[in-house]
Design an enzyme around this catalytic site. Structure first.
Site: not given
Length: 239
Positions: A33, A61, A63, A66, A116, A209
């Site tokens: 990603k 990713d 998102k 508009d 999340t 991470r």
């Protein structure tokens, strides 16, 4: 062959470090990603190299949010990069525009339900209507599917509810907010372990991470892959 249910989030500063991470992980990971944080650090170039030179799958990713025409044009441009997944906000008009932009390509449009990292207090501050987060996620997911979304992004805590929706048949559920047992939660507030997420009907989990900050990223990825194969993790792969 690596298990592409695991998507590694390349939340590193630039494409050079991203390529180094991919080389460290090698054949253990086949899906990556790339998000907004990497965009100005060569993210699209990295996506192209991982896809074309290393044969990896790519989840961009962005998102996107508009007016419809702008979303459609942006998606049409991004679709030329031969990407696998692209995120847009889950508002039905945004999803419809994104699907128009992706027409004729294999790129899947994934709708964001509720991030999340957010809880009810965050939603109150954003003037989002009252109600339990799980109910709002379920409603947004249903609306996004009705608008043509190929899948949704949702917390693992809502995955089982979304999978039970009739509209979710054949659609993807991709979830961030997945942490191995005992891992630091970071900025995530609605989390689950990899095995639990898969068991609840998630098709792909996104982990960042706990892998790239590990002393041995490949070993960390392999441990997550092993956990995903545990007896309680038994959901079919839909794409």
């Amino acid at each position: 062959m690596s298990d592409d249910r695991l998507i590694v989030a390349m939340d590193v500063p630039n494409a050079v470090q991203g390529l180094q991470l991919a080389e460290q992980l090698g054949d253990a990971v086949s899906f990556y990603k790339i998000g907004l944080g990497m965009l100005t650090g060569g993210g699209l170039a990295l996506a192209n190299e991982l896809k074309q030179e290393m044969g990896k799958r790519i989840f961009l990713d962005m998102k996107l949010f508009d007016i419809g025409a702008t979303v459609e044009n942006a998606v049409r441009g991004l679709a030329q990069f031969d990407l696998d997944f692209l995120t847009v906000h889950g508002d039905p008009y945004v999803v419809k525009a994104a699907k128009e932009g992706a027409a004729g390509k294999d790129m899947k449009i994934l709708a964001v339900t509720i991030l999340t990292s957010l809880d009810r207090q965050d939603l109150d501050g954003a003037l989002i209507k009252e109600g339990d987060i799980k109910d709002l996620v379920l409603e947004r997911a249903g609306n996004a599917f009705a608008a043509g979304a190929d899948g949704v992004i949702a917390s693992p805590q809502e995955a089982a509810l979304i999978r039970a929706l009739p509209e979710a048949e054949g659609r993807l559920i991709v979830t961030p907010g997945v942490r191995p047992a005992g891992a630091d939660l970071g900025d995530q507030k609605r989390v689950a372990t990899p095995a639990n997420a898969i068991a609840d009907g998630v098709d792909h989990i996104v982990v960042g991470r706990p892998i790239w900050k590990a002393k041995d990223p490949r070993a960390a990825a392999m441990a997550i892959l092993d956990e995903m194969k545990s007896p309680q993790a038994s959901a079919p792969n839909r794409g």
